[in-house]
Write a protein that holds these residues in place. Structure first.
Motif, PDB file in Angstrom:
ATOM      1  N   SER A  68      -4.884   4.991  -3.071  1.00 44.08           N
ATOM      2  CA  SER A  68      -4.150   4.212  -2.063  1.00 44.08           C
ATOM      3  C   SER A  68      -3.929   5.033  -0.797  1.00 44.08           C
ATOM      4  O   SER A  68      -4.010   4.498   0.316  1.00 44.08           O
ATOM      5  CB  SER A  68      -2.814   3.713  -2.637  1.00 44.08           C
TER       6      SER A  68
ATOM      7  N   TYR B 259      -5.459   4.351   3.052  1.00 43.66           N
ATOM      8  CA  TYR B 259      -4.614   4.392   4.251  1.00 43.66           C
ATOM      9  C   TYR B 259      -5.199   5.341   5.299  1.00 43.66           C
ATOM     10  O   TYR B 259      -5.229   5.025   6.480  1.00 43.66           O
ATOM     11  CB  TYR B 259      -3.193   4.803   3.871  1.00 43.66           C
TER      12      TYR B 259
ATOM     13  N   TRP C 186       3.065   6.100  -2.240  1.00 37.75           N
ATOM     14  CA  TRP C 186       1.936   5.173  -2.293  1.00 37.75           C
ATOM     15  C   TRP C 186       1.574   4.677  -0.899  1.00 37.75           C
ATOM     16  O   TRP C 186       2.426   4.557  -0.030  1.00 37.75           O
ATOM     17  CB  TRP C 186       2.296   3.983  -3.171  1.00 37.75           C
ATOM     18  N   ASN C 187       0.313   4.363  -0.699  1.00 38.57           N
ATOM     19  CA  ASN C 187      -0.207   3.795   0.552  1.00 38.57           C
ATOM     20  C   ASN C 187       0.116   4.652   1.773  1.00 38.57           C
ATOM     21  O   ASN C 187       0.348   4.140   2.865  1.00 38.57           O
ATOM     22  CB  ASN C 187       0.326   2.376   0.766  1.00 38.57           C
TER      23      ASN C 187
END
Length: 172
Positions: free
Chosen positions: A10, A14, A90-91
């Motif tokens: 993730s 990005y 995350w991300n």
């Protein structure tokens, strides 16, 4: 273990999104503020960059050096900031306020002095609002405006080449 792989995937998505939407325009302003991004597991001589700032006449209080380490137990210096994988979510979410402010600071020059491909370092480099980004790694050429391909131990060659290119670009 599986969650770690998904988290890294993730973050990589990005980073790719940031690099795809990045504007490669570099302005003509002189360099006044410099930031250095290091991998503390590869390079430990932080003071070399502070001396280099002075050699170039760049003595802004906004100059900054940050280091990333996979091992959170690294001995911290009082004047250097260290980050680890736990500061990233995350991300591509940044969990550390100081790291977020580093990324959002519009430095005139960002020096990414690391060779190994580390996802979190690439994220910081890609997300940084720095005007001119200089790196020594050819792992992902989209991250940098200028790449000076030298070994980590050749810091003096790097400093000479960087000064030469900054002079040519009329940044000093």
């Amino acid at each position: 273990m599986i969650l770690k792989a998904f988290k890294e995937k993730s973050i990589q998505k990005y980073v790719n999104k940031l690099l795809a939407t990045q504007n490669a325009a570099v302005n003509n302003n002189k360099v006044k503020t410099v930031a250095v991004l290091l991998n503390a597991n590869e390079f430990h001589e932080f003071e070399v960059f502070r001396v280099y700032y002075k050699e170039l006449g760049l003595i802004s209080p906004k100059n900054n050096i940050i280091a990333f380490t996979v091992d959170d137990k690294l001995e911290h210096n009082k004047w250097n900031t260290h980050y680890s994988p736990k500061d990233f979510g995350w991300n591509g979410k940044i969990k550390n306020i100081e790291l977020e402010s580093f990324i959002n600071e519009p430095y005139d020059l960002l020096i990414c002095y690391y060779k190994k491909e580390v996802l979190q370092l690439d994220l910081i480099a890609a997300a940084s609002k720095a005007n001119l980004k200089v790196g020594i790694s050819k792992n992902d050429e989209r991250l940098y405006d200028l790449i000076i391909d030298v070994d980590l131990k050749d810091i003096n060659i790097f400093k000479q080449e960087l000064k030469k290119y900054l002079t040519i670009l009329n940044k000093l």
